[in-house]
Design a protein around this motif. Structure first.
Motif, PDB file in Angstrom:
ATOM      1  N   SER A  41       7.083   2.244   7.468  1.00 16.91           N
ATOM      2  CA  SER A  41       7.117   0.775   7.391  1.00 16.91           C
ATOM      3  C   SER A  41       8.218   0.250   8.302  1.00 16.91           C
ATOM      4  O   SER A  41       9.018   1.015   8.833  1.00 16.91           O
ATOM      5  CB  SER A  41       7.458   0.325   5.974  1.00 16.91           C
ATOM      6  OG  SER A  41       6.465   0.676   5.081  1.00 16.91           O
ATOM      7  N   ALA A  42       8.274  -1.053   8.400  1.00 16.99           N
ATOM      8  CA  ALA A  42       9.348  -1.706   9.157  1.00 16.99           C
ATOM      9  C   ALA A  42      10.669  -1.495   8.415  1.00 16.99           C
ATOM     10  O   ALA A  42      10.706  -1.366   7.203  1.00 16.99           O
ATOM     11  CB  ALA A  42       9.050  -3.191   9.287  1.00 16.99           C
ATOM     12  N   THR A  47      10.530  -7.274   8.037  1.00 18.41           N
ATOM     13  CA  THR A  47       9.298  -8.078   7.947  1.00 18.41           C
ATOM     14  C   THR A  47       9.608  -9.467   7.383  1.00 18.41           C
ATOM     15  O   THR A  47       9.130 -10.482   7.902  1.00 18.41           O
ATOM     16  CB  THR A  47       8.229  -7.356   7.092  1.00 18.41           C
ATOM     17  OG1 THR A  47       8.083  -6.029   7.591  1.00 18.41           O
ATOM     18  CG2 THR A  47       6.882  -8.067   7.171  1.00 18.41           C
ATOM     19  N   GLU A  74       6.934  -2.229  12.470  1.00 19.87           N
ATOM     20  CA  GLU A  74       6.497  -0.848  12.292  1.00 19.87           C
ATOM     21  C   GLU A  74       6.548  -0.089  13.613  1.00 19.87           C
ATOM     22  O   GLU A  74       6.778   1.116  13.649  1.00 19.87           O
ATOM     23  CB  GLU A  74       5.081  -0.814  11.699  1.00 19.87           C
ATOM     24  CG  GLU A  74       5.015  -0.861  10.166  1.00 19.87           C
ATOM     25  CD  GLU A  74       5.406  -2.181   9.544  1.00 19.87           C
ATOM     26  OE1 GLU A  74       5.481  -3.192  10.279  1.00 19.87           O
ATOM     27  OE2 GLU A  74       5.653  -2.217   8.327  1.00 19.87           O
ATOM     28  N   PHE A 136       0.619  -0.427   8.039  1.00 24.71           N
ATOM     29  CA  PHE A 136       0.441  -1.879   7.899  1.00 24.71           C
ATOM     30  C   PHE A 136      -0.371  -2.541   9.003  1.00 24.71           C
ATOM     31  O   PHE A 136      -0.705  -3.696   8.907  1.00 24.71           O
ATOM     32  CB  PHE A 136       1.856  -2.473   7.799  1.00 24.71           C
ATOM     33  CG  PHE A 136       2.041  -3.956   7.710  1.00 24.71           C
ATOM     34  CD1 PHE A 136       1.431  -4.704   6.715  1.00 24.71           C
ATOM     35  CD2 PHE A 136       2.891  -4.620   8.604  1.00 24.71           C
ATOM     36  CE1 PHE A 136       1.661  -6.078   6.613  1.00 24.71           C
ATOM     37  CE2 PHE A 136       3.122  -5.985   8.511  1.00 24.71           C
ATOM     38  CZ  PHE A 136       2.508  -6.713   7.510  1.00 24.71           C
ATOM     39  N   ARG A 150       1.040  -7.736   2.854  1.00 23.90           N
ATOM     40  CA  ARG A 150       2.360  -7.194   2.546  1.00 23.90           C
ATOM     41  C   ARG A 150       2.239  -5.909   1.726  1.00 23.90           C
ATOM     42  O   ARG A 150       1.421  -5.805   0.826  1.00 23.90           O
ATOM     43  CB  ARG A 150       3.205  -8.245   1.799  1.00 23.90           C
ATOM     44  CG  ARG A 150       3.481  -9.519   2.602  1.00 23.90           C
ATOM     45  CD  ARG A 150       4.147  -9.270   3.951  1.00 23.90           C
ATOM     46  NE  ARG A 150       5.362  -8.497   3.890  1.00 23.90           N
ATOM     47  CZ  ARG A 150       6.580  -9.019   3.748  1.00 23.90           C
ATOM     48  NH1 ARG A 150       6.732 -10.329   3.664  1.00 23.90           N
ATOM     49  NH2 ARG A 150       7.642  -8.250   3.717  1.00 23.90           N
ATOM     50  N   GLY A 151       3.044  -4.952   2.087  1.00 22.64           N
ATOM     51  CA  GLY A 151       2.983  -3.654   1.422  1.00 22.64           C
ATOM     52  C   GLY A 151       1.868  -2.769   1.968  1.00 22.64           C
ATOM     53  O   GLY A 151       1.568  -1.710   1.419  1.00 22.64           O
ATOM     54  N   GLY A 152       1.281  -3.183   3.088  1.00 23.91           N
ATOM     55  CA  GLY A 152       0.084  -2.515   3.609  1.00 23.91           C
ATOM     56  C   GLY A 152       0.291  -1.109   4.146  1.00 23.91           C
ATOM     57  O   GLY A 152      -0.684  -0.379   4.365  1.00 23.91           O
ATOM     58  N   SER A 153       1.540  -0.681   4.325  1.00 23.90           N
ATOM     59  CA  SER A 153       1.755   0.697   4.794  1.00 23.90           C
ATOM     60  C   SER A 153       1.239   1.712   3.784  1.00 23.90           C
ATOM     61  O   SER A 153       0.812   2.807   4.158  1.00 23.90           O
ATOM     62  CB  SER A 153       3.245   0.964   5.034  1.00 23.90           C
ATOM     63  OG  SER A 153       3.714   0.124   6.044  1.00 23.90           O
ATOM     64  N   ASP A 154       1.284   1.354   2.512  1.00 23.65           N
ATOM     65  CA  ASP A 154       0.735   2.249   1.487  1.00 23.65           C
ATOM     66  C   ASP A 154      -0.741   2.492   1.765  1.00 23.65           C
ATOM     67  O   ASP A 154      -1.235   3.617   1.655  1.00 23.65           O
ATOM     68  CB  ASP A 154       0.847   1.605   0.094  1.00 23.65           C
ATOM     69  CG  ASP A 154       2.282   1.457  -0.353  1.00 23.65           C
ATOM     70  OD1 ASP A 154       3.105   2.303   0.012  1.00 23.65           O
ATOM     71  OD2 ASP A 154       2.579   0.476  -1.072  1.00 23.65           O
TER      72      ASP A 154
HETATM   73  N1  ASP Z   1       6.424  -4.023   6.550  1.00 29.37           N
HETATM   74  C1  ASP Z   1       5.329  -4.499   5.764  1.00 29.37           C
HETATM   75  C2  ASP Z   1       5.846  -5.316   4.603  1.00 29.37           C
HETATM   76  O1  ASP Z   1       7.045  -5.473   4.457  1.00 29.37           O
HETATM   77  C3  ASP Z   1       4.429  -3.406   5.305  1.00 29.37           C
HETATM   78  C4  ASP Z   1       5.022  -2.453   4.312  1.00 29.37           C
HETATM   79  O2  ASP Z   1       6.230  -2.388   4.126  1.00 29.37           O
HETATM   80  O3  ASP Z   1       4.267  -1.715   3.664  1.00 29.37           O
HETATM   81  O4  ASP Z   1       5.076  -5.835   3.846  1.00 29.37           O
END
Ligand code: ASP
Ligand code: MG
Length: 407
Positions: A41-42, A47, A74, A136, A150-154
């Motif tokens: 992730s970033a 982000t 990212e 992400f 948001r949270g898309g790296s998962d």
């Molecule tokens: N950097 C993105 C976020 O903060 C994706 C992630 O962290 O999963 O939402």
């Protein structure tokens, strides 16, 4: 010798020291004989900072440009991680979403993955390299950069684990696992050893800020074993796996509270067939996820309809609601952004009764009013006043004795 996807969230790559630590973990797993794909992730709050910056230059940043901007976070991380791995003496190659063919639809800022072409990753792994993939992000069919919400790296990590049929998808976090409630809000929350996909999906959708809900849908569909584990130690975290019969014995596995939603009420909506469909259709057309819906009993041919929407879509949702009331000749629109959604989740609710009654009694004893209720087979959610949310969560956690390990 296996294939392992390791995903490192923003806090786990926040600075050079943390990146080196993550790189050491990657290299260790590789030297144990595994093929490693790291999804990153970033860094830290980057982000959030980029989102804030975008709002300083525009009141309504175009979503396409938002994706162009956010995807840079990212991209920094993959390059830095590949350098850190290289410095430890292993070969690494970084990839953007586009470079490994993560093709999404064109809904900027919340795109959905349509296809992943694993060819380049497989080539890298076959050449003995560690593949470092930007979480992400993807591209649509016209090569516009997109992001997965948001949270898309998962979701990137789980999807890659799915296509590669990896043995496990490890999600490294600074909290170390999935807890019976957010440990920052409930000090005696307990780390859960094992959860089913269904429970995790509910918890993730209901405010447990552990994994993006969509990633769990992927895991369920492609049978990906997930291990959410600490980035600061080698101890075990929480396994998220397919349901096994013993899980039914645990009535309530966890509780969560979300303050990320707002309530919109459409007053005096005509009570006739097709109206609810029109209302929901209006929100769906703008990709606004409506969660809870209640409609009261109609009086003289009109009813009030309340629904909850993500706070991040509130401005747009209000516009949609106002347009709908005009089209439908309904009454006024009211917005309440001081609500919280409190939920309890557990597979055992399928076979045990009395959970709702207990939850409502606890809230009654605390003098907390319930504004909306919704249930599924394995969860009960209520909307309450935001100011009471943390107190309510602690009371519920205590009442269901979630701090105690299941027998
Ligand atoms: N950097 C993105 C976020 O903060 C994706 C992630 O962290 O999963 O939402
Ligand atoms: Mg995250």
């Amino acid at each position: 010798m296996g294939t392992i996807v390791q995903k490192f969230g923003g806090t786990s790559v926040a600075d050079a020291a943390k990146i080196r630590l993550a790189a050491e973990r990657i290299v260790r797993a590789k030297r144990e004989g595994n093929s490693i794909i790291a999804v990153v992730s970033a860094r830290g709050d980057l982000t959030d900072e980029l989102v804030a910056l975008s709002h300083e230059v525009s009141a309504a940043p175009p979503r396409r440009e938002m994706d162009m901007l956010l995807s840079t976070g990212e991209q920094q991380s993959v390059a830095l991680m590949a350098m850190a791995v290289d410095a430890l003496g292993e070969e690494a190659i970084s990839f953007s979403g586009a470079q490994i063919g993560i093709v999404t639809d064109s809904f900027h800022t919340k795109a959905k993955i349509k296809n992943i072409d694993p060819t380049r990753i497989i080539e890298a792994l076959d050449a003995g390299k560690i593949a470092i993939v930007a979480g992400f992000q993807g591209v649509d069919e016209n090569f516009n950069v997109t992001t997965l919400g948001r949270g898309g790296s998962d979701t990137t990590a789980v999807a890659i684990a799915g296509v590669l049929k990896a043995d496990v998808c490890e999600i490294y976090t600074d909290v170390g696992g999935v807890y019976t409630a957010d440990p920052r809000l409930v000090p005696d929350a307990r780390k859960i050893e094992r959860l089913s996909y269904d429970e995790m999906l509910e918890l993730a959708s209901l405010g447990a800020r552990v994994m993006q809900a969509r990633s769990i849908e992927f895991a369920n569909k492609y049978n990906v074993a997930i291990h959410v584990r600490p980035s600061y130690s080698d101890s075990e975290g929480t396994y998220i796996v397919r349901e096994v019969p013993e899980m039914e014995g645990i009535v309530v596995s966890g509780a969560a509270v979300s303050e990320a939603e707002a309530k919109i009420t459409l007053r005096a909506v005509p009570d006739r067939p097709g109206v609810a469909a029109a209302v929901l259709g209006g929100f769906a057309a703008r990709k606004i996820n409506v969660d809870m819906i209640i409609q009261n009993i109609s009086a003289s041919g009109f009813a009030d309809m309340s629904l909850t929407v993500p706070m991040s879509d509130l401005a747009e949702a209000r516009e949609v609601a106002v347009a709908l009331t005009e089209d439908l000749d309904a009454g006024r629109v009211e917005v309440d952004d001081n609500i919280a959604k409190l939920s309890v989740v557990g597979i055992g609710m399928r076979s045990h009764t009395g959970v709702a009654e207990k939850m409502f009694s606890v809230l009654a004893a605390e003098g907390i009013n319930i504004q909306m209720i919704s249930t599924s087979e394995i969860k009960i959610s209520v909307v309450i006043d935001q100011a009471s949310a943390q107190r309510a969560l602690r009371a519920i956690h205590r009442a269901f004795e979630l701090e105690k390990a299941p027998a």
